[in-house]
Design an enzyme around this catalytic site. Sequence first.
Site, PDB file in Angstrom:
ATOM      1  N   GLY A  31      25.716  15.978 -48.146  1.00 18.70           N
ATOM      2  CA  GLY A  31      26.179  15.254 -46.975  1.00 18.70           C
ATOM      3  C   GLY A  31      27.670  15.409 -46.748  1.00 18.70           C
ATOM      4  O   GLY A  31      28.297  16.323 -47.277  1.00 18.70           O
TER       5      GLY A  31
ATOM      6  N   LEU B   4      29.049  16.398 -44.038  1.00 17.57           N
ATOM      7  CA  LEU B   4      29.050  17.787 -43.560  1.00 17.57           C
ATOM      8  C   LEU B   4      30.361  18.151 -42.872  1.00 17.57           C
ATOM      9  O   LEU B   4      30.956  17.352 -42.152  1.00 17.57           O
ATOM     10  CB  LEU B   4      27.878  18.000 -42.600  1.00 17.57           C
ATOM     11  CG  LEU B   4      26.481  17.679 -43.157  1.00 17.57           C
ATOM     12  CD1 LEU B   4      25.421  18.020 -42.120  1.00 17.57           C
ATOM     13  CD2 LEU B   4      26.222  18.428 -44.459  1.00 17.57           C
TER      14      LEU B   4
ATOM     15  N   HIS C 291      29.595  23.654 -44.228  1.00 18.96           N
ATOM     16  CA  HIS C 291      28.151  23.407 -44.209  1.00 18.96           C
ATOM     17  C   HIS C 291      27.531  23.967 -42.927  1.00 18.96           C
ATOM     18  O   HIS C 291      26.437  24.555 -42.954  1.00 18.96           O
ATOM     19  CB  HIS C 291      27.852  21.909 -44.282  1.00 18.96           C
ATOM     20  CG  HIS C 291      28.251  21.254 -45.566  1.00 18.96           C
ATOM     21  ND1 HIS C 291      29.228  20.291 -45.623  1.00 18.96           N
ATOM     22  CD2 HIS C 291      27.815  21.426 -46.839  1.00 18.96           C
ATOM     23  CE1 HIS C 291      29.359  19.873 -46.874  1.00 18.96           C
ATOM     24  NE2 HIS C 291      28.520  20.556 -47.638  1.00 18.96           N
TER      25      HIS C 291
ATOM     26  N   GLN D   6      24.809  15.166 -61.322  1.00 15.26           N
ATOM     27  CA  GLN D   6      25.896  16.136 -61.438  1.00 15.26           C
ATOM     28  C   GLN D   6      27.275  15.484 -61.491  1.00 15.26           C
ATOM     29  O   GLN D   6      28.293  16.175 -61.467  1.00 15.26           O
ATOM     30  CB  GLN D   6      25.828  17.156 -60.301  1.00 15.26           C
ATOM     31  CG  GLN D   6      26.100  16.619 -58.907  1.00 15.26           C
ATOM     32  CD  GLN D   6      25.851  17.668 -57.844  1.00 15.26           C
ATOM     33  OE1 GLN D   6      24.728  18.046 -57.564  1.00 15.26           O
ATOM     34  NE2 GLN D   6      26.931  18.173 -57.240  1.00 15.26           N
TER      35      GLN D   6
ATOM     36  N   GLN E 144      28.207  27.666 -59.659  1.00 16.92           N
ATOM     37  CA  GLN E 144      26.913  27.122 -59.247  1.00 16.92           C
ATOM     38  C   GLN E 144      26.032  28.227 -58.672  1.00 16.92           C
ATOM     39  O   GLN E 144      24.839  28.326 -59.000  1.00 16.92           O
ATOM     40  CB  GLN E 144      27.122  26.023 -58.206  1.00 16.92           C
ATOM     41  CG  GLN E 144      25.855  25.569 -57.500  1.00 16.92           C
ATOM     42  CD  GLN E 144      26.142  24.539 -56.423  1.00 16.92           C
ATOM     43  OE1 GLN E 144      26.375  23.383 -56.712  1.00 16.92           O
ATOM     44  NE2 GLN E 144      26.145  24.975 -55.164  1.00 16.92           N
TER      45      GLN E 144
ATOM     46  N   VAL F 152      34.405  29.191 -45.988  1.00 14.02           N
ATOM     47  CA  VAL F 152      35.035  28.819 -44.719  1.00 14.02           C
ATOM     48  C   VAL F 152      36.316  28.068 -45.044  1.00 14.02           C
ATOM     49  O   VAL F 152      36.321  27.159 -45.879  1.00 14.02           O
ATOM     50  CB  VAL F 152      34.098  27.950 -43.865  1.00 14.02           C
ATOM     51  CG1 VAL F 152      34.781  27.501 -42.584  1.00 14.02           C
ATOM     52  CG2 VAL F 152      32.817  28.726 -43.539  1.00 14.02           C
TER      53      VAL F 152
END
Length: 517
Positions: free
Chosen positions: A30, A32, A36, A60, A157, A180
Amino acid sequence: MRLFTTVVALRCYLELESKGQTVGLVPTMGALHPGHLSLIERARASNDIVVVSIFVNPLQFGPNEDLLRYPQRLEGDRLLCEQAGVNVIFAPTPEEMGIIEGTEDSLTQVGPPQSMMSGLCGRSRPGHFQGVATIVTKLFNVVEPDRAYFGRKDAQQLAILQRIVRDLNRTVEIVPCEIVREASGLAMSSRNQYLSDEEKARAAVLYRSLQKAQKVFLGGELTRQGIIAAVQGELSLEPDVNLEYCELVEPTSLEPIDSIESAGLVAIAARIGNTRLIDNIILKDRQPIVAIDGPAGAGKSTVARRVAKQLGLMYLDTGAMYRAITWLVQEKGISFDDEPAIAEVVSRAKIEFIDTSEDPAIPTQVWVDGCNVTEAIRTQAVTANVSQVSSLKSVRLHLVKQQQQFGERGGIVAEGRDIGTHVFPNAELKIFLTASVSERARRRQQDLIKSGEEGITLSLLEGQIAQRDRLDSTRKISPLTKAENAIEIDTDHQTIDEVIGEIVKHYATIVSAKFEE
């Protein structure tokens, strides 16, 4: 757009809606941001159904990390997803994902290789990657996506998830997406909102330090010591940025390396105030990839072959790869309806290209499993069946993987209908070659007349080409679309030499810019 909070509801929806459809998954926590949204855009371009998961994963977060203050704004995220064309949001509770607060070992966890978790962020975040891998694997089981999209910013990851998918023989394709950045170069992150304007300005040094690493690498520095020294030298200009680590590792295994042979990942983590940020760059000294897409009859094959010859690059004939598999299936006497047997063949097939002439008119030799099939794959028998074979999902998955393996070395020119959007989405130069239906029909008619076929009208050819365009742009798997950053070249009023000259100029600009960075 639908929003589901339970596994059973999501599965029910997908069972009803995804038959014959491709599904793309974008896992998020979330909050975002444009990073994303770029993942969602990539998923939207290549899939019929896009699922975005929004789940702040307690597994995590460590004891002293920011779980409680991690931003959660489902309504705002929902609006952004709707605007981006998302079909489904999956926003489960921890309990729905099998996590019971205060109960140890409440969920069977997936264990990535210890060697991949122990370095980089794993040193200061014990249990983090096991928690990520567990929930992402569970999402794969629930959604059963064809593709899943992850940003390269979280390089550790990404490598771990790619390894898990490979080790567990999952069929999902992991799609890495470029980082980005904000105008300053700072990598987009949900945690950037914790930074004051002054801290954001200081944080921009992270990317500048990585650019310094790239500059010394392109200047010939290959050693760990020299590359890290360049990063640390730039970071020292901002004393309020506290470096946690700076490492040079192999991008896939994450093993530390002393010198770059083919590629190296420079990864950094630092704290600005109370906020921990990560960033990275892959150093790979390779020639650029040229991806040429466009509708049928736009001249892609001729242009791509001649561009490759002029630039001294490899012409990757992706169409020949599908023809080679079709020929192999025929040779083995396998029915074209027997997809499992065809999948077995394509998964074991070894396709090679051998260039034997400087003349662009002479095609590159195509070999499959030790046989020269350059002429055999052009027969009418192959032509009649290649469309059926290439439409099989198992064939496309394996051949795209092989094409991407060719691309790892760089220095190739490839053409097709989804080269820049799907096969090589990170190609340095993307061209969308097009022409009007009437012009393509005229060219086709001239080719037919030269081959002795006369009497075929332009109106008939125009109808056939328009129908082909509709089929290519609406097909379920990797439809024809122009990549967002592709350069469109309309060939209606240009000669082949003029088109090639324009592409070569764009290529030269990219090469020179690479060494000026």
